[in-house]
Design a protein around this motif. Structure first.
Motif, PDB file in Angstrom:
ATOM      1  N   LEU A 223     -26.691  -1.168 -30.978  1.00 29.88           N
ATOM      2  CA  LEU A 223     -27.030  -2.191 -31.969  1.00 29.88           C
ATOM      3  C   LEU A 223     -28.535  -2.449 -31.975  1.00 29.88           C
ATOM      4  N   ILE A 224     -29.139  -2.491 -30.798  1.00 28.34           N
ATOM      5  CA  ILE A 224     -30.589  -2.687 -30.706  1.00 28.34           C
ATOM      6  C   ILE A 224     -31.329  -1.583 -31.454  1.00 28.34           C
ATOM      7  N   LYS A 225     -30.922  -0.340 -31.227  1.00 29.46           N
ATOM      8  CA  LYS A 225     -31.612   0.791 -31.858  1.00 29.46           C
ATOM      9  C   LYS A 225     -31.378   0.822 -33.368  1.00 29.46           C
ATOM     10  N   ALA A 226     -30.156   0.481 -33.789  1.00 28.53           N
ATOM     11  CA  ALA A 226     -29.883   0.397 -35.225  1.00 28.53           C
ATOM     12  C   ALA A 226     -30.716  -0.708 -35.863  1.00 28.53           C
ATOM     13  N   PHE A 227     -30.839  -1.830 -35.153  1.00 28.25           N
ATOM     14  CA  PHE A 227     -31.612  -2.953 -35.695  1.00 28.25           C
ATOM     15  C   PHE A 227     -33.099  -2.624 -35.781  1.00 28.25           C
ATOM     16  N   TYR A 228     -33.587  -1.818 -34.873  1.00 28.23           N
ATOM     17  CA  TYR A 228     -34.987  -1.368 -34.943  1.00 28.23           C
ATOM     18  C   TYR A 228     -35.248  -0.690 -36.288  1.00 28.23           C
ATOM     19  N   LEU A 229     -34.280   0.082 -36.768  1.00 31.99           N
ATOM     20  CA  LEU A 229     -34.419   0.743 -38.065  1.00 31.99           C
ATOM     21  C   LEU A 229     -34.287  -0.261 -39.210  1.00 31.99           C
ATOM     22  N   VAL A 230     -33.462  -1.291 -39.012  1.00 39.15           N
ATOM     23  CA  VAL A 230     -33.325  -2.343 -40.023  1.00 39.15           C
ATOM     24  C   VAL A 230     -34.663  -3.049 -40.240  1.00 39.15           C
ATOM     25  N   GLU A 236     -38.202  -9.691 -41.504  1.00 36.42           N
ATOM     26  CA  GLU A 236     -37.963 -11.106 -41.203  1.00 36.42           C
ATOM     27  C   GLU A 236     -36.598 -11.341 -40.563  1.00 36.42           C
ATOM     28  N   THR A 237     -35.764 -10.317 -40.519  1.00 36.09           N
ATOM     29  CA  THR A 237     -34.413 -10.467 -39.985  1.00 36.09           C
ATOM     30  C   THR A 237     -34.437 -10.664 -38.474  1.00 36.09           C
ATOM     31  N   LYS A 238     -33.505 -11.478 -37.976  1.00 37.85           N
ATOM     32  CA  LYS A 238     -33.349 -11.696 -36.543  1.00 37.85           C
ATOM     33  C   LYS A 238     -31.978 -11.182 -36.096  1.00 37.85           C
ATOM     34  N   LEU A 239     -31.966 -10.559 -34.924  1.00 42.78           N
ATOM     35  CA  LEU A 239     -30.716 -10.174 -34.269  1.00 42.78           C
ATOM     36  C   LEU A 239     -30.459 -11.184 -33.159  1.00 42.78           C
ATOM     37  N   VAL A 240     -29.334 -11.885 -33.235  1.00 48.77           N
ATOM     38  CA  VAL A 240     -29.013 -12.955 -32.287  1.00 48.77           C
ATOM     39  C   VAL A 240     -27.794 -12.552 -31.461  1.00 48.77           C
ATOM     40  N   LYS A 248     -27.255  -5.732 -15.450  1.00 46.70           N
ATOM     41  CA  LYS A 248     -27.849  -4.405 -15.578  1.00 46.70           C
ATOM     42  C   LYS A 248     -27.945  -3.997 -17.044  1.00 46.70           C
ATOM     43  N   VAL A 249     -26.903  -4.293 -17.801  1.00 49.87           N
ATOM     44  CA  VAL A 249     -26.910  -3.966 -19.227  1.00 49.87           C
ATOM     45  C   VAL A 249     -27.944  -4.821 -19.948  1.00 49.87           C
ATOM     46  N   GLU A 250     -27.972  -6.107 -19.626  1.00 54.55           N
ATOM     47  CA  GLU A 250     -28.949  -6.983 -20.274  1.00 54.55           C
ATOM     48  C   GLU A 250     -30.383  -6.558 -19.951  1.00 54.55           C
ATOM     49  N   ASN A 251     -30.624  -6.170 -18.717  1.00 50.00           N
ATOM     50  CA  ASN A 251     -31.964  -5.714 -18.346  1.00 50.00           C
ATOM     51  C   ASN A 251     -32.343  -4.440 -19.093  1.00 50.00           C
ATOM     52  N   TYR A 252     -31.378  -3.540 -19.256  1.00 50.23           N
ATOM     53  CA  TYR A 252     -31.659  -2.312 -20.003  1.00 50.23           C
ATOM     54  C   TYR A 252     -31.968  -2.627 -21.467  1.00 50.23           C
ATOM     55  N   VAL A 253     -31.177  -3.527 -22.046  1.00 51.77           N
ATOM     56  CA  VAL A 253     -31.402  -3.915 -23.435  1.00 51.77           C
ATOM     57  C   VAL A 253     -32.788  -4.538 -23.600  1.00 51.77           C
ATOM     58  N   ARG A 254     -33.164  -5.396 -22.658  1.00 49.67           N
ATOM     59  CA  ARG A 254     -34.492  -6.024 -22.742  1.00 49.67           C
ATOM     60  C   ARG A 254     -35.612  -4.990 -22.592  1.00 49.67           C
ATOM     61  N   SER A 255     -35.362  -3.945 -21.813  1.00 46.55           N
ATOM     62  CA  SER A 255     -36.372  -2.893 -21.700  1.00 46.55           C
ATOM     63  C   SER A 255     -36.546  -2.157 -23.026  1.00 46.55           C
ATOM     64  N   LEU A 256     -35.465  -2.014 -23.781  1.00 48.64           N
ATOM     65  CA  LEU A 256     -35.575  -1.404 -25.112  1.00 48.64           C
ATOM     66  C   LEU A 256     -36.386  -2.295 -26.049  1.00 48.64           C
ATOM     67  N   LEU A 257     -36.160  -3.596 -25.949  1.00 47.66           N
ATOM     68  CA  LEU A 257     -36.915  -4.517 -26.803  1.00 47.66           C
ATOM     69  C   LEU A 257     -38.412  -4.388 -26.538  1.00 47.66           C
ATOM     70  N   SER A 258     -38.764  -4.253 -25.273  1.00 47.22           N
ATOM     71  CA  SER A 258     -40.174  -4.080 -24.928  1.00 47.22           C
ATOM     72  C   SER A 258     -40.708  -2.753 -25.448  1.00 47.22           C
ATOM     73  N   LYS A 259     -39.920  -1.710 -25.280  1.00 51.89           N
ATOM     74  CA  LYS A 259     -40.355  -0.386 -25.722  1.00 51.89           C
ATOM     75  C   LYS A 259     -40.590  -0.343 -27.221  1.00 51.89           C
ATOM     76  N   TYR A 260     -39.710  -0.986 -27.992  1.00 51.23           N
ATOM     77  CA  TYR A 260     -39.799  -0.939 -29.453  1.00 51.23           C
ATOM     78  C   TYR A 260     -40.534  -2.146 -30.051  1.00 51.23           C
ATOM     79  N   ASP A 261     -41.111  -2.987 -29.181  1.00 47.90           N
ATOM     80  CA  ASP A 261     -41.881  -4.148 -29.631  1.00 47.90           C
ATOM     81  C   ASP A 261     -41.030  -5.050 -30.528  1.00 47.90           C
ATOM     82  N   MET A 262     -39.848  -5.423 -30.022  1.00 47.91           N
ATOM     83  CA  MET A 262     -38.882  -6.210 -30.796  1.00 47.91           C
ATOM     84  C   MET A 262     -38.603  -7.572 -30.169  1.00 47.91           C
ATOM     85  N   GLU A 263     -39.381  -7.976 -29.165  1.00 45.21           N
ATOM     86  CA  GLU A 263     -39.062  -9.210 -28.440  1.00 45.21           C
ATOM     87  C   GLU A 263     -38.989 -10.432 -29.339  1.00 45.21           C
TER      88      GLU A 263
END
Length: 406
Positions: A223-230, A236-240, A248-263
């Protein structure tokens, strides 16, 4: 008088827990004696079964992750014995177990009440992770489940999967019953305002919403990666995210946010006592799971009128979202409640080693953009809402659980 016991591992805000609470309220309102046993009770629990303070019980207030190996082993061996004593003491006439662990413990109490177990996910996919407990659970499908009077499958696809792929021995005990929902209560809660100022500001933007545990099963990285394309078209869209889960999953997801500048575009709100007002104020509910049963949150989203985009992780998804029989999804398919996109599961459960974009993530992104672009999906859902939800009537389903298989 019926004296009913509800059995579940936790008191979080997951689908099984909300289902158990719906049953609790219905049975209490109809004059039954109802007790609930959580295997683990935590201070962070959202679901509470406290009618005048004496309906909720628990086996431990220490989470499994906090127990030593010896403590966990002792807990597993003692749980059926402790439950059997409780059932006899409270003179329970019917018990309903939610999920594999509760089903297994119930099947090993050797008590005489009418025992109902329930399966809530596509087990062949879950069992692809060959853990110790998955091995035990699968073995119980051929052994101790003989002690259950009925095993509820919450979708046709789950029943087929148990028979065809999981070597489930006691086929005559299986019955398909969809999860019930109290839509009057859901809609009452959905009309309550969001009161937190920061959250109000967030929901002034277009919203893609996820509700559930942040865990391997839900594979939120897709979902994070799909939203990056959105965001490339709808910045202006937010993913909540509403819910918590595996760190561990949450930490991995947060690392993706940092990588794709989506924080600044992805917000984690944690658990919510009332997720329905957030759901109603969102543009679309999104699921990217690797496996599911019939997710309650999809039915709840339909109930409040919010379109759904979900990957085709099981045919149970289309049993909920569509008015026609769909058995294969190779590209995005528009249905009565939204869009179903192709399955994201590639045979391995766990945090992925590669971050290369999948074609299926691109399909998921296109589906999200389609719903964000127009109100047509919301209007179409409004048109078909009653027809979609009528098989989830709380009274009908709650009574069916307590009836022997005909």
């Amino acid at each position: 008088m019926k004296r009913i016991l509800l059995l579940m591992p936790y008191g979080s805000v997951g689908g099984m827990e909300r289902l158990a609470y719906s049953f609790y309220r219905f049975y209490k309102d109809n004059g039954y004696q109802v007790k609930a046993v959580k295997f683990i009770k935590l201070e962070s629990d959202i679901i509470h079964f406290d009618h005048e303070g004496n309906d909720e019980f628990f086996l431990s207030n220490k989470d499994f992750s906090e127990m030593s190996k010896l403590e966990r082993i002792q807990f597993y061996f003692k749980a059926p014995i402790r439950l059997a004593k409780f059932i006899k003491k409270e003179r329970i006439t019917h018990s309903i177990a939610f999920g594999d662990m509760a089903n297994l413990f119930s099947s090993l109490t050797f008590t005489n009440e009418f025992k109902v177990g329930s399966i809530h996910a596509l087990k062949s996919v879950e069992f692809a992770n060959k853990s110790f407990f998955n091995t035990i659970f699968k073995k119980s499908y051929r052994t101790s489940y003989k002690n259950l009077d009925k095993v509820v499958c919450i979708s046709k696809d789950i029943k087929t999967d148990l028979i065809d792929n999981c070597n489930f021995k006691f086929v005559e005990k299986l019955e398909v019953i969809y999860n019930p929902h109290n839509f009057d209560e859901i809609n009452r809660l959905s009309d309550l305002p969001i009161t937190d100022k920061n959250e109000i500001d967030i929901f002034n933007n277009p919203i893609v919403l996820f509700i559930g545990r942040i865990c391997i099963q839900k594979s939120p990285w897709h979902l994070i990666k799909a939203f990056y394309l959105v965001l490339k078209e709808y910045p202006e869209t937010k993913l909540v995210f509403i819910g918590d889960g595996d760190k561990k999953v949450e930490n991995y997801v947060r690392s993706l946010l940092s990588k794709y500048d989506m924080e600044n575009s992805v917000i984690f709100l944690g658990r919510k006592n009332n997720p329905y007002n957030y759901l109603k104020q969102s543009n679309v509910l999104a699921l990217s799971s690797h496996y599911e049963g019939t997710p309650n949150v999809i039915v709840e989203s339909i109930g409040v009128g919010t379109p759904v985009v979900s990957s085709f992780c099981t045919r149970g998804i289309t049993e909920l979202m569509s008015l026609t029989n769909i058995t294969k999804v190779d590209s995005n398919i528009e249905v009565a409640s939204g869009i179903v996109s192709p399955n994201l599961f590639k045979g391995d459960l766990g945090i992925p080693e590669s971050e290369e974009f999948l074609e299926e993530e691109k399909y998921l992104s296109e589906a999200l953009k389609s719903v964000l672009k127009t109100s047509d999906f919301k209007q179409n859902l409004k048109k078909h809402r009653f027809e979609l939800i009528q098989k989830f009537d709380l009274e009908v389903v709650s009574n069916r659980y307590l009836q022997p298989i005909k």
